[in-house]
Design an enzyme around this catalytic site. Structure first.
Site, PDB file in Angstrom:
ATOM      1  N   ASP A  70       0.922  -0.975  -0.025  1.00 34.57           N
ATOM      2  CA  ASP A  70       0.069   0.221   0.044  1.00 34.57           C
ATOM      3  C   ASP A  70       0.927   1.356   0.013  1.00 34.57           C
ATOM      4  O   ASP A  70       2.010   1.151  -0.023  1.00 34.57           O
ATOM      5  CB  ASP A  70      -0.505   0.324   0.936  1.00 34.57           C
TER       6      ASP A  70
HETATM    7  C1  BGC Z   1      -4.886   2.848   0.851  1.00 33.23           C
HETATM    8  C2  BGC Z   1      -5.490   2.184  -0.852  1.00 33.23           C
HETATM    9  C3  BGC Z   1      -5.338   2.727  -1.627  1.00 33.23           C
HETATM   10  C4  BGC Z   1      -3.471   3.806  -2.034  1.00 33.23           C
HETATM   11  C5  BGC Z   1      -3.336   3.807  -3.477  1.00 33.23           C
HETATM   12  C6  BGC Z   1      -3.319   3.702   0.272  1.00 33.23           C
HETATM   13  O1  BGC Z   1      -3.719   4.958   0.793  1.00 33.23           O
HETATM   14  O2  BGC Z   1      -4.732   2.303   1.635  1.00 33.23           O
HETATM   15  O3  BGC Z   1      -6.615   1.719  -0.580  1.00 33.23           O
HETATM   16  O4  BGC Z   1      -5.505   1.845  -2.984  1.00 33.23           O
HETATM   17  O5  BGC Z   1      -3.892   4.370  -1.268  1.00 33.23           O
HETATM   18  O6  BGC Z   1      -4.377   5.665  -3.681  1.00 33.23           O
END
Ligand code: BGC
Length: 765
Positions: free
Chosen positions: A291
């Protein structure tokens, strides 16, 4: 920490023979052409270029759209990025892809990722809302439309579906998933994957799905985002892991790791999770992305400095590093110091290249930048029409005393509330590419659907005036300004408006930015200013229809006791206003059912229908002291899982079963007659639950095992038949073996998880 690591190890050994291992998806036959193409390519790649493939930088936005950042351009030219995310439109994507395939040494095309979570430009209800439709065809269709639009807009990878089970509405991200049930969550996860990826990634409108957040992110302690998860393996296997597995079995090509710590090892560095379970037991063949800055966040988690944690993450099974650039900046050094092997770098690189190959990017890097498609396939009238139907299907009628709803199309209504004349919020959180200006507000929807309705509007309250919340959400894009009128003036105006009307339709709830990531709440009541408005309106004596927009279950005890009709609409997307109007006037008879329990108070959380009994279960009425209960509240939820009303009514006969005993491999039929006893045609979600009464381990008091969404004309009856097979009796036991045990089972069928008719059967050898 050591102890839990060794426990994981032990579990992994046990699991090698477990059912997950036995069910392991036949390793997708390798494609010799792909293998030799990639081997050949990799033989030409430098170490830097290989590590470059593991790097996923973000590209920023400004008000005019994607910004092509300077630093990223250079990295692409040097082969130091495997993809980028947050950039779309055929023009912007073409520009970056051109850099990759004309300027970089080996011309390796990029992946373009984005959070297409509930629609790309045509926005559908937030995922929690999609789930309350209990309609797999519609959910798959929403993902298909999203995939088609995204692929027409330059994207080839979405960070969806989010399949985290959550029983905690304090957690703002409960809005991004399908609620609390593993069975339903599994079906939905698989439907979304099919919708995005189609039957072949080589199709021009297929995009990679990304199952997230692996794993157990929805169980963060205290409902506080990013927080620790500590969970027994048996609970994981039975209650939290099934949706991830189902989405992977449906063919999801990528997986995103969660931020949280799991039993002492954060997911991003958790080898048990990412290698033993995901790959060795489940047979996952795609690639794993961290993530956002998940790799560098291992530093504050307490696992070491950036170099150490980057090596740990890669070694654990994180193949691609989103944004942190820990891989890019440290893996070479770690290889030199023998802290990682060339083999793990190669393996991660190969996995990422394979996904590109499967998409057909090596054959045509410009596959996703067809400007003609973008013109015709995005936000098309048909997509909007589908969004309107899907939005209507997601709405849940929580209360409807005296058949206050549906409204007459020529009713004289006071339309009140900060969300009644609001486009900005209706598309919800994570509607990243959605343009709120294209959305339909409730007032517009009512005017479209019922032009003869006499509507007077009053705002009645600011959407948010709690200073702490306001500060937080405005700093992150909410843009809420206090009305020039004082709160009392707003209320007075609304009361005067209500007095002149026959009915007050009051649209209240959260701001969209009070849901989604980093929006945990400790209080789930309507905000006090909105509640004051509702209380003042109640004093007018006018009948009130409360239309709710919110990202999570709220605590609505007062509203339930004082307001005759309540319609939960979540944040239902671009067509929200039209769909809400369709439901309010009865053009669409609501049939949504809750997928997350609505508690009476925050103190009851976690509250979920498939809980265990205790040794001292409370019967809900006695005054006995030593029972598992609260002394200041009922144990029961306000609205249970599976609950939702219709404008018509349904009666359910007692359950009949065609035999009292089944043996392994046999089936049994449970039948119930459902009759539409009201005045409207309508749909009902007939739900099947099972309970293993006595076992080697304790079981939930009931578990959803099937459902059928049926349509019944007014006065019509239907026999609804469920086939129960012995697979449905299986569970993960203390040895983490997936098996059924002989003994008695309850079968429950009904319209929600509370109002059920019961029969009993035995499973024997
Ligand atoms: C979130 C994800 C997301 C990623 C990219 C993160 O902060 O937890 O769900 O896909 O950002 O935007």
């Amino acid at each position: 920490m050591k102890q839990s690591t060794s426990l994981f190890f032990l579990a992994a050994v046990i699991l090698a023979n477990s059912a997950f291992a036995q069910q392991k998806k036949a390793a997708s036959a390798t494609d010799p052409k792909m293998d030799s193409f990639i081997s050949n390519l990799m033989s030409k790649m430098t170490l830097d270029e290989k590590i470059g493939q593991l790097n996923l930088p973000a590209v920023g936005f400004d008000v005019t759209g994607p910004i092509l950042s300077q630093g990223v351009d250079e990295k692409i030219e040097k082969g130091l990025a495997g993809g980028v995310f947050n950039t779309f439109t055929p023009q912007a994507v073409r520009k970056l892809q051109e850099l990759a395939v004309t300027k970089s040494r080996l011309k390796i095309p990029l992946l373009f990722g984005y959070d297409v979570v509930h629609g790309h430009k045509t926005i559908f209800p937030i995922p929690l809302g999609l789930s309350t439709s209990w309609d797999m065809e519609l959910i798959e269709k929403s993902a298909r439309i999203a995939g088609r639009e995204a692929s027409a807009d330059g994207l080839n990878w979405t960070f969806s579906p989010m399949v985290d089970i959550s029983r905690d509405p304090r957690w703002g991200r409960i809005s991004e998933g399908s609620g609390e049930d593993p069975y339903l969550g599994s079906l939905i996860g698989a439907a979304m994957v099919r919708g995005y990826q189609t039957n072949s990634l080589s199709n021009k409108d297929a995009i990679l799905a990304c199952v997230k957040h692996f794993a157990l992110y929805g169980a963060a302690e205290g409902g506080r985002d990013y927080n620790t998860t500590d969970m027994s393996l048996i609970r994981m296997y039975n209650e939290y892991l099934p949706p991830y597995k189902a989405a992977i079995d449906a063919g999801a090509e990528t997986v995103m790791v969660s931020f949280n710590d799991i039993n002492g090892t954060p997911a991003t560095a958790n080898k048990w999770l990412l290698t033993d379970l995901l790959r060795n037991q489940w047979g996952f063949k795609g690639f794993v992305v961290s993530d956002y800055t998940g790799v560098s966040e291992l530093v504050p988690h307490g696992l070491g400095d950036l170099q150490t944690v980057s090596a740990k993450a890669l070694d654990a099974g994180t193949d691609m590093d989103m944004v942190a650039e820990g891989f890019l900046t440290t893996l070479k050094q770690s290889l030199k110091e023998k802290k990682i092997t060339q083999q793990v770098i190669d393996q991660a690189c190969r996995r990422i290249l394979e996904s590109k190959y499967k998409l057909g990017l090596f054959a045509d890097p410009y596959k996703y930048v067809d400007e003609e498609r973008a013109k015709t396939e995005i936000l098309s009238p048909q997509n909007r029409l589908d969004a309107r139907n899907i939005a209507a299907a997601s709405m849940v009628l929580l209360k409807n005393n005296n058949q206050l709803l549906p409204l007459k199309k020529n009713a004289k209504i006071a339309l009140i509330g900060p969300l009644a004349n609001n486009k900005r919020d209706v598309i919800g959180n994570w509607s990243a590419a959605g343009d709120w200006k294209k959305a339909i507000s409730v007032i517009e929807g009512l005017k479209n659907v019922a032009p003869d309705m006499d509507i007077t509007y009053a705002k009645g309250a600011n959407l948010v005036d709690n200073p702490a919340i306001l500060k937080q959400i405005n700093a992150n894009g909410a843009d809420i300004v206090a009305d020039a009128k004082s709160p009392q003036q707003l209320i007075d105006e609304a009361v005067a408006t209500a007095k002149k009307a026959d009915i007050a339709v009051v649209v209240l709830g959260e701001s969209a930015l009070m849901g989604g990531e980093a929006t945990s709440r400790t209080n789930l009541d309507l905000l006090p200013n909105q509640k004051d408005l509702l209380k003042a309106l109640k004093l007018t004596g006018k009948p009130i229809v409360l239309v709710l927009m919110n990202s999570r279950p709220l605590t609505l005890d007062w509203e339930d006791a004082n307001v005759p009709a309540i319609l939960e609409t979540w944040f239902s997307g671009t067509e929200a206003g039209n769909a809400i109007a369709d439901v309010l006037v009865g053009n669409y008879n609501p049939a949504g059912k809750l997928t997350a329990t609505f508690p009476r108070s925050v103190g009851q959380i976690p509250l979920y229908y498939n809980h265990k009994s205790t040794g001292r279960p409370y019967d809900g009425v006695s005054n006995e002291k030593f029972k598992s209960r609260y002394i200041d509240s009922s144990n029961e939820p306000l609205y249970p899982f599976g609950f939702g009303l219709s404008y018509t009514t349904f009666s359910f006969s007692p359950v009949k079963i065609n035999k009292n005993t089944i043996k392994s491999g046999q089936t049994l039929e449970a039948t119930i007659e459902v009759k539409n006893t009201g005045n409207f045609d309508g749909q009902e979600v007939v739900q099947l639950y099972l309970q293993d009464i006595y076992g080697s381990v304790t079981h939930p008091v009931k578990e959803l095992k099937g459902f059928q969404k049926i349509f019944l004309k007014k006065g019509e009856s239907k026999q609804v038949k469920f086939t129960i097979d012995t697979e449905m009796l299986k569970f993960y036991n203390t040895d983490l073996k997936f098996a059924a045990e002989t003994g008695d089972f309850n079968v429950f069928i009904g319209p929600n998880s509370r109002d059920l008719s019961t029969a009993q059967f035995s499973f024997t050898l």
